[in-house]
Design an enzyme around this catalytic site. Structure first.
Site, mmCIF file in Angstrom:
data_model
loop_
_atom_site.group_PDB
_atom_site.id
_atom_site.type_symbol
_atom_site.label_atom_id
_atom_site.label_comp_id
_atom_site.label_asym_id
_atom_site.label_seq_id
_atom_site.Cartn_x
_atom_site.Cartn_y
_atom_site.Cartn_z
ATOM 1 N N ASP A 1 11.258 -1.681 15.748
ATOM 2 C CA ASP A 1 10.844 -1.920 14.371
ATOM 3 C C ASP A 1 10.297 -0.588 13.857
ATOM 4 O O ASP A 1 9.282 -0.094 14.366
ATOM 5 C CB ASP A 1 9.769 -3.009 14.345
ATOM 6 N N ILE A 2 10.976 0.008 12.877
ATOM 7 C CA ILE A 2 10.581 1.348 12.430
ATOM 8 C C ILE A 2 10.248 1.382 10.936
ATOM 9 O O ILE A 2 10.675 0.517 10.167
ATOM 10 C CB ILE A 2 11.674 2.411 12.739
ATOM 11 N N TYR B 1 -2.563 12.708 -16.059
ATOM 12 C CA TYR B 1 -1.165 12.436 -15.740
ATOM 13 C C TYR B 1 -0.836 10.959 -15.762
ATOM 14 O O TYR B 1 -1.649 10.131 -15.380
ATOM 15 C CB TYR B 1 -0.820 12.967 -14.344
ATOM 16 N N ASP B 2 0.419 10.653 -16.160
ATOM 17 C CA ASP B 2 0.914 9.285 -16.105
ATOM 18 C C ASP B 2 2.102 9.257 -15.160
ATOM 19 O O ASP B 2 3.049 10.027 -15.344
ATOM 20 C CB ASP B 2 1.364 8.819 -17.495
ATOM 21 N N GLY C 1 -5.340 7.660 -2.353
ATOM 22 C CA GLY C 1 -6.474 7.377 -1.475
ATOM 23 C C GLY C 1 -7.813 7.649 -2.135
ATOM 24 O O GLY C 1 -8.804 6.992 -1.844
ATOM 25 N N SER D 1 -5.638 2.668 -11.190
ATOM 26 C CA SER D 1 -5.281 3.457 -12.375
ATOM 27 C C SER D 1 -4.155 2.809 -13.187
ATOM 28 O O SER D 1 -3.647 3.422 -14.126
ATOM 29 C CB SER D 1 -4.818 4.855 -11.949
ATOM 30 N N GLY E 1 -6.094 9.921 -14.959
ATOM 31 C CA GLY E 1 -6.662 10.955 -15.810
ATOM 32 C C GLY E 1 -5.641 11.524 -16.772
ATOM 33 O O GLY E 1 -5.119 10.832 -17.640
ATOM 34 N N ASP F 1 9.171 0.105 4.946
ATOM 35 C CA ASP F 1 9.412 -0.623 6.185
ATOM 36 C C ASP F 1 10.747 -1.348 6.041
ATOM 37 O O ASP F 1 10.800 -2.483 5.579
ATOM 38 C CB ASP F 1 8.259 -1.595 6.461
ATOM 39 N N ASP G 1 13.992 -3.254 7.278
ATOM 40 C CA ASP G 1 14.408 -4.145 8.371
ATOM 41 C C ASP G 1 15.853 -4.508 8.089
ATOM 42 O O ASP G 1 16.134 -5.556 7.510
ATOM 43 C CB ASP G 1 13.554 -5.424 8.389
ATOM 44 N N ASP H 1 -4.428 11.349 -4.895
ATOM 45 C CA ASP H 1 -4.774 10.356 -5.913
ATOM 46 C C ASP H 1 -4.794 8.908 -5.429
ATOM 47 O O ASP H 1 -5.631 8.120 -5.860
ATOM 48 C CB ASP H 1 -3.793 10.438 -7.089
#
Ligand SMILES: *[C@@H]1O[C@H](CO)[C@@H](O)[C@H](O)[C@H]1NC(C)=O
Ligand SMILES: *[C@@H]1O[C@H](CO)[C@@H](O)[C@H](O)[C@H]1NC(C)=O
Ligand SMILES: *[C@@H]1O[C@H](CO)[C@@H](O)[C@H](O)[C@H]1NC(C)=O
Ligand SMILES: *[C@@H]1O[C@H](CO)[C@@H](O)[C@H](O)[C@H]1NC(C)=O
Ligand SMILES: *[C@@H]1O[C@H](CO)[C@@H](O)[C@H](O)[C@H]1NC(C)=O
Ligand SMILES: *[C@@H]1O[C@H](CO)[C@@H](O)[C@H](O)[C@H]1NC(C)=O
Ligand SMILES: *[C@@H]1O[C@H](CO)[C@@H](O)[C@H](O)[C@H]1NC(C)=O
Ligand SMILES: [Cu+2]
Length: 649
Positions: free
Chosen positions: A605-606, A402-403, A316, A323, A400, A466, A468, A314
């Site tokens: 940095d992960i 679903y909320d 992508g 939505s 559609g 992300d 940090d 949904d």
């Protein structure tokens, strides 16, 4: 998971304040208009059938943002650059553009030739949904079923990928009968599927299968009506009048937290640069650079010819921001909420507004933040404690039927709690059955109402986190609980903790529930006074991974759903778990592919990725609309503070 198309009335109220824009501020309506003008005045405008599919801030370099934020002069200094990234289609090709907004120039124009497509525009989906009403074949089929064409609504569904070597931009339409009901999805017209080629905007095929399954569910008892008035839990609270936080443009300051709230068409709400104030150290400390929904995967467990393709990505394929719905004061958010509007580009590049797309409010849930009654002192009973007050940032994406209710909750304990609530209407299949005991064949789901099967399916909501923790350089630690045997004590066993730091991406893929572990993101360069590594712990929710076989096509596209937890090395362009071009994707891009590079993630940095999963075997209470079903996770400080931050010294 189909689309209601809402045409928005656009009004702009652009507020100018003295402070500079935050570099991660979403594109403003003025900037969206500027982008539209730049493109329509450039060579690109000559491309036939030019449509805008995605327009967003081109994320500035992280180190520049961190530097700007930490500059004592930031109030007086504008961020040195601002760019937009735009995905358009024209002449049958996908173009990726970078626009420099400071001098209105097109910095780059690249034609994307890989697999998959950007999301269809709402204009395209709307045009596709209207096509059947111009088709004499469709009209004849409808009247043959004894139905009134004026009572029909068709919804476009994305169609996935099933091994085709060449794909086209296409959707399949399913139609519903709204006669006598406001719950359109409750009256599916089964056995009728219309394939539409989006590029030529023509019906390719209409598949109408036998009359056996054409039983149309009745309208009785389908309406969605609230049986009680909205109750505002905050109304009785004395603090209702104060909102308790400040919001300047998109920056929120609340108690010991400060963070930035953004929005785009794909992710919806985006939380950035979240820092927590440490009163012991008297400083703001970094916790999360960016967090947002990255992708969702909703495969239906029905391999029949009419349903097999329903394997939605949904975020992508449609977009959670796209939505986003206008929140209703007192139903969706309590009375003390502050609302933020969302802006994005329409298919023509013109700005569109979603009024009140995000709400922010202080929550007094009636919970206890901490307490203790001490009876150990002779002659005294001492009770102390504090009620829980937290800050919630909320958005609702109605994709559609679903909320999805998306909450980010900040707590004074230093925790960030993330919750996804599912509500709305099931995607149902019409059936001749009216009693469970009549069913002798595989129906791919239970009977949830007369003549309706609630098809089994999953929801996987994957978050990009992300983190940090006190800086960029972090490590991912699995603190495994190991059972030890003893023979020198009346006890025979105990557990202790054996910590294991993941060295590479491959070691950081976790399938939860297989062993007892605590998962932590730590900064080994920063220690508490006692010498522990500072960190945050990922408190996982109810675990669910995809059960589909690895070689099933939808699973190839969403292969990251085989593990709930992944950690990758930070890379600005790796944000969308199923790849950026999710519509008709083939699994060649995305989290699983990036992770296979097996980069080093120790003291780097992960980015942490976590998937909230639901296996949904529907039940009768899910009809005519389902009550909210929630799941989520929490990021909780673990040796981050010297002591409980709620107890001031
Ligand atoms: C910003 O500029 C104003 C006026 O030029 C000055 O008074 C103020 O001190 C400056 N603030 C910072 C943080 O540099
Ligand atoms: C716009 O500015 C960028 C740098 O800020 C520069 O590299 C580029 O050449 C400029 N483009 C035009 C058309 O002036
Ligand atoms: C079909 O539905 C429309 C709209 O509800 C209504 O006006 C019309 O009378 C119906 N036609 C028939 C034949 O029932
Ligand atoms: C433009 O769109 C129309 C349908 O909307 C289609 O028939 C035509 O082929 C398209 N042209 C190009 C060059 O893609
Ligand atoms: C929401 O409702 C409350 C209570 O009626 C009211 O005080 C508040 O102004 C409303 N907020 C908005 C944004 O309309
Ligand atoms: C960043 O990610 C993109 C997309 O996966 C990839 O093409 C690029 O090589 C990566 N860059 C680095 C430095 O790893
Ligand atoms: C990942 O890298 C580690 C360390 O270099 C190595 O031991 C491991 O075999 C690699 N795994 C894969 C799947 O490549
Ligand atoms: Cu569901």
């Amino acid at each position: 998971m189909a689309i209601f198309i809402i045409i928005l009335v656009i009004t702009f109220h652009v507020l100018f304040t003295n402070s500079q824009n935050h570099p991660l501020d979403p594109l403003t309506p003025n900037e969206l208009s500027q982008i539209q003008r730049i493109i329509t005045n450039s060579h690109i405008s000559s491309l036939p059938n030019l449509t805008f599919h995605f327009v967003d801030l081109n994320e500035p370099n992280k180190k520049d943002v961190i530097q700007w934020l930490s500059s004592p002069h930031k109030q007086n200094q504008s961020f040195p650059y601002r760019e937009a990234m735009i995905v358009i289609r024209g002449g049958g090709q996908t173009h990726e553009l970078i626009i420099d907004l400071t001098n209105s120039s097109i910095k780059s124009d690249h034609v994307y030739t890989g697999d998959g497509y950007p999301p269809n525009t709402f204009t395209e989906l709307l045009q596709a949904a209207r096509l059947p009403f111009k088709s004499s074949k469709f009209k004849a089929l409808i009247s043959k079923r004894g139905l009134n064409i004026s009572e029909i609504t068709c919804f476009p569904f994305t169609i996935g990928w099933f091994g085709e070597s060449v794909t086209k931009r296409a959707v399949k339409l399913s139609c519903f009968y709204h006669e006598g009901t406001t719950n359109v999805f409750s009256r599916p017209i089964e056995g009728l599927t219309i394939l539409v080629d989006i590029e030529s905007m023509k019906i390719q095929t209409i598949v109408n299968i036998g009359s056996r399954r054409t039983h149309l569910p009745r309208s009785e008892g389908t309406d969605l009506q609230s049986s009680s008035e909205s109750y505002d839990p905050n109304v009785d609270c004395e603090k209702t009048d104060e909102k308790g936080f400040t919001i300047e443009r998109n920056e929120i300051n609340w108690k010991n937290w400060r963070f930035h709230v953004g929005f785009n068409a794909r992710a919806g709400v985006i939380i950035s640069t979240a820092s927590v104030f440490d009163s012991g150290k008297n400083e703001w400390r970094r916790v999360m650079y960016r967090g947002h929904v990255s992708e969702t995967f909703v495969p239906y467990m029905d391999p029949s010819s009419e349903w097999y393709y329903r394997t939605f990505l949904d975020v992508g394929e449609f977009g959670f921001g796209r939505s986003a719905v206008t929140l209703v004061n007192l139903t969706d958010c309590p009375s003390n909420s502050v609302y933020i509007d969302g802006y994005m580009s329409g298919a023509d590049g013109m700005p569109q507004q979603v009024p009140k797309a995000i709400c922010i409010f202080e929550r007094y849930a009636g919970d206890i933040a901490w307490r203790h009654t001490e009876i150990g002192i002779p002659g005294k009973v001492i009770t102390s404690g504090e009620s829980e007050v937290s800050l919630v940032v909320r958005m609702v994406a109605t994709v559609g039927n679903y909320d999805y209710i998306l909450d980010w909750e900040f707590k004074q304990s230093g925790s960030i709690k993330v919750k996804v609530g599912l509500t709305g209407v099931l995607e149902m299949k019409a059936t001749r059955y009216t009693k469970a005991e009549e069913i002798k064949e595989e129906t791919y789901g239970p009977l949830v109402a007369t003549n309706r099967i609630g098809n089994n399916h999953d929801h996987f909501i994957t978050y990009y986190l992300d983190l940090d923790i006190d800086g960029d350089e972090n490590s991912f630690v699995k603190a495994n609980l190991k059972v030890k045997k003893v023979n020198t004590s009346p006890r025979k066993s105990y557990w202790n903790v054996v910590k294991e730091t993941a060295k590479t991406e491959n070691e950081a893929r976790i399938r939860l529930g297989l062993k007892a572990s605590e998962l932590l993101v730590v900064n080994t360069n920063k220690k508490t006074k006692l010498g522990n590594d500072v960190g945050y712990r990922l408190m996982t929710g109810q675990p669910a991974v995809s059960l589909l076989l690895d070689d099933d096509y939808p699973q190839i596209r969403a292969s990251y759903t085989k593990y709930q937890v992944w950690v990758t090395s930070y890379n600005k362009s790796e944000r969308w778990a199923a790849g950026f071009y999710a519509d008709r994707s083939t699994g060649k891009d995305g989290l699983a592919v990036w992770s296979r590079r097996n980069r080093s993630i120790m003291n780097k940095d992960i980015v942490l990725w976590y998937t909230v999963g639901f296996h949904h075997n529907p039940c009768q209470e899910d009809f005519p609309v389902m009550s909210t079903l929630a799941n989520g996770f929490e990021l909780k400080p673990s040796n981050f503070f010297e002591r409980n931050p709620l107890i001031k010294t």
